[in-house]
Design a protein around this motif. Structure first.
Motif, PDB file in Angstrom:
ATOM      1  N   UNK A 188      -5.555  33.857  43.555  1.00 13.30           N
ATOM      2  CA  UNK A 188      -7.008  34.731  42.691  1.00 13.30           C
ATOM      3  C   UNK A 188      -8.225  34.401  42.616  1.00 13.30           C
ATOM      4  N   UNK A 189      -8.007  33.092  44.010  1.00 11.15           N
ATOM      5  CA  UNK A 189      -9.796  32.214  44.026  1.00 11.15           C
ATOM      6  C   UNK A 189      -9.776  32.981  45.527  1.00 11.15           C
ATOM      7  N   UNK A 190     -11.692  32.237  45.964  1.00 14.01           N
ATOM      8  CA  UNK A 190     -12.213  33.164  47.175  1.00 14.01           C
ATOM      9  C   UNK A 190     -11.186  31.736  47.927  1.00 14.01           C
ATOM     10  N   UNK A 191     -10.950  33.226  48.813  1.00 18.06           N
ATOM     11  CA  UNK A 191     -10.275  31.507  50.457  1.00 18.06           C
ATOM     12  C   UNK A 191     -11.096  31.622  51.079  1.00 18.06           C
ATOM     13  N   UNK A 192     -11.233  30.650  52.034  1.00 17.45           N
ATOM     14  CA  UNK A 192     -11.990  30.492  52.733  1.00 17.45           C
ATOM     15  C   UNK A 192     -12.109  29.947  54.562  1.00 17.45           C
ATOM     16  N   UNK A 193     -12.062  31.316  54.775  1.00 19.80           N
ATOM     17  CA  UNK A 193     -11.494  31.370  56.114  1.00 19.80           C
ATOM     18  C   UNK A 193     -11.876  30.457  56.826  1.00 19.80           C
TER      19      UNK A 193
END
Ligand code: PLP
Length: 433
Positions: A188-193
């Motif tokens: 549910x969290x931002x994925x730091x690509x």
């Protein structure tokens, strides 16, 4: 809705009812089910009549092995136009995509194609553990990926329940993967690509970003795009993107040939031309301001629903959500995901049991449920409505075996759902391109 569309639809329904009354009845029942229930399955959505029309179109009759301008069959001039339109719109939706393949039949096949294009059997993939939010096609032991490749998994931090990029880097240094997969089905969290790209670069791995769940958010700038960072981006077209069922691959130009070959003849024969046409329509809808507003509503309703459930005393995994979904940990309530899913279904609220990070239960039982808002947001339910949905969930889960209570909630849910019909069109204004 346009009169012609309605007449065509009614005629098609009448033809089906005459030819196959049994199937016509099943479809009518499913339409009623979808109309009367509240759907909180994070990976589903309700497409427009335009997408449905293209999906059920005459292109279903056509074979078109190959790619536009290079087919193994004659009669492909219109299929070529449809596929080129889908490719062009995909590039507009995801700026920076150097090459697009819109043919994968599904998200799983898109992932398999990337693996087939760049890996040899026995090569190492570093991907998120299924039990922590990853996807089967990233390397589950029973999946083809798990059988062909050596899979090393990363998960979330036990305390924060978020990705810990230092820990992932450490695993990558040890296992030296050839491919790293960033992306999840239940995170549910931002994925730091960008962080994943730095890890991939350090260990000499290729990076695949699987944005199946968050594609709509990425297309509208509500989640950072992996495109400057990843060698490959795969997605499904039927989740937040609100298109027909299917997959898609975006990649750097230098991998274009290998990807196209991996999709066909590597994995598939003829593409599903009707689904490609429907993807093109969905992409057109997604290039509108109203789609951007819709994506904002998804994120806002997910946050509102999580907050309302939190006020009811439920534990939200990682404490909340940045995107369209979240997980409820039901252990403090003494419930399993299996029991909760069934109780909510009796009350007309549809969600799925889901493993939570470090879950002691099996995947058939689970300690959690996954909740997402793409469908309720499509049906025009708003932030204020989330309190009511949270109240129903809390009422049902207080006494999951109480069937009378479930019946009472079910009647209220059906009334509320009927007031939010499945839309025929989502275009509130002209497309921006
Ligand atoms: N990748 C992710 C992250 C997913 O969540 C899913 C489906 O849930 C897929 C790939 C596979 O999509 P499909 O069901 O179309 O094979």
């Amino acid at each position: 809705m346009d009169d012609t569309v309605q007449r065509d639809g009614q005629r098609a329904d009448a033809v089906l009812a005459a030819v196959d009354p049994a199937m016509a009845q099943i479809l009518a029942d499913e339409r009623r089910r979808q109309t009367e229930q509240i759907n909180l399955i994070a990976s589903e959505n309700t497409v427009s009549a335009a997408v449905l029309r293209a999906s059920g179109s005459i292109f279903t009759n056509k074979y078109a092995e190959g790619y536009p301008g290079r087919r193994y069959y004659a009669g492909c001039e219109h299929v070529d136009r449809a596929e080129r339109l889908a490719q062009q719109r995909a590039r507009e939706l995801f700026p920076g995509a150097e090459h697009v393949n819109v043919q994968p039949h599904s998200g799983s096949q898109a992932n398999q194609a990337v693996q087939l294009a760049v890996l040899e059997p026995g090569d190492t993939i570093l991907s998120m553990d299924l039990s922590q939010g990853g996807h089967l096609s990233h390397g589950h032991r029973l999946n083809l990926a798990g059988k062909l490749y050596r899979i090393v998994s990363y998960g979330v931090d036990r305390e924060t329940e978020r990705l810990d990029y230092d820990a992932i880097a450490e695993i990558a240094r040890r296992c030296r993967p050839k491919l790293i997969i960033a992306g999840a089905s239940a995170y549910s969290r931002v994925i730091d690509f960008a962080a994943f790209a730095r890890i991939a670069e350090e260990v000499g791995a290729l990076l695949l970003a699987d944005i199946a769940h968050i594609a709509g958010l990425v297309a509208t700038g509500l989640h950072p795009s992996p495109l400057p960072h990843a060698d490959f981006v795969t997605t499904t077209t039927h989740k937040t993107l609100r298109g027909p069922r299917g997959g898609m691959i975006l990649c750097r130009e230098k991998f274009a040939k290998a990807i196209d070959r991996a999709v066909m003849p590597g994995l598939q024969g003829g593409p599903l031309c009707h689904q490609i046409a429907a993807r093109a329509v969905a992409f057109r809808e997604a290039l509108t301001e109203s789609f951007a507003r819709y994506q904002r509503r998804i994120v806002e309703t997910a946050a509102a629903l999580a907050a309302a459930l939190d006020r009811h005393g439920f534990r939200i995994v990682s404490g909340g959500t940045d995107n369209h979904l979240f997980l409820l940990d039901l252990r403090p309530r003494g419930l399993t995901g299996k029991v909760a899913e069934a109780a909510l279904e009796r009350a007309g609220i549809i969600c799925n049991k889901n493993l939570i990070p470090y879950d002691p239960e099996t995947p058939f039982v689970t300690s959690g449920i996954r909740i997402g808002t793409p469908t309720v947001a499509s049906r025009g339910m708003d932030v204020d409505d989330m309190q009511r949905i949270a109240d129903w969930i809390a009422t049902v889960l207080e006494a999951p075996e109480d069937t009378e209570r479930a019946e009472r909630v079910r009647a209220e849910v059906a009334r509320f759902a009927a007031a939010h019909p499945i839309a025929e069109s989502y275009l509130e204004e002209a497309p921006v391109s």
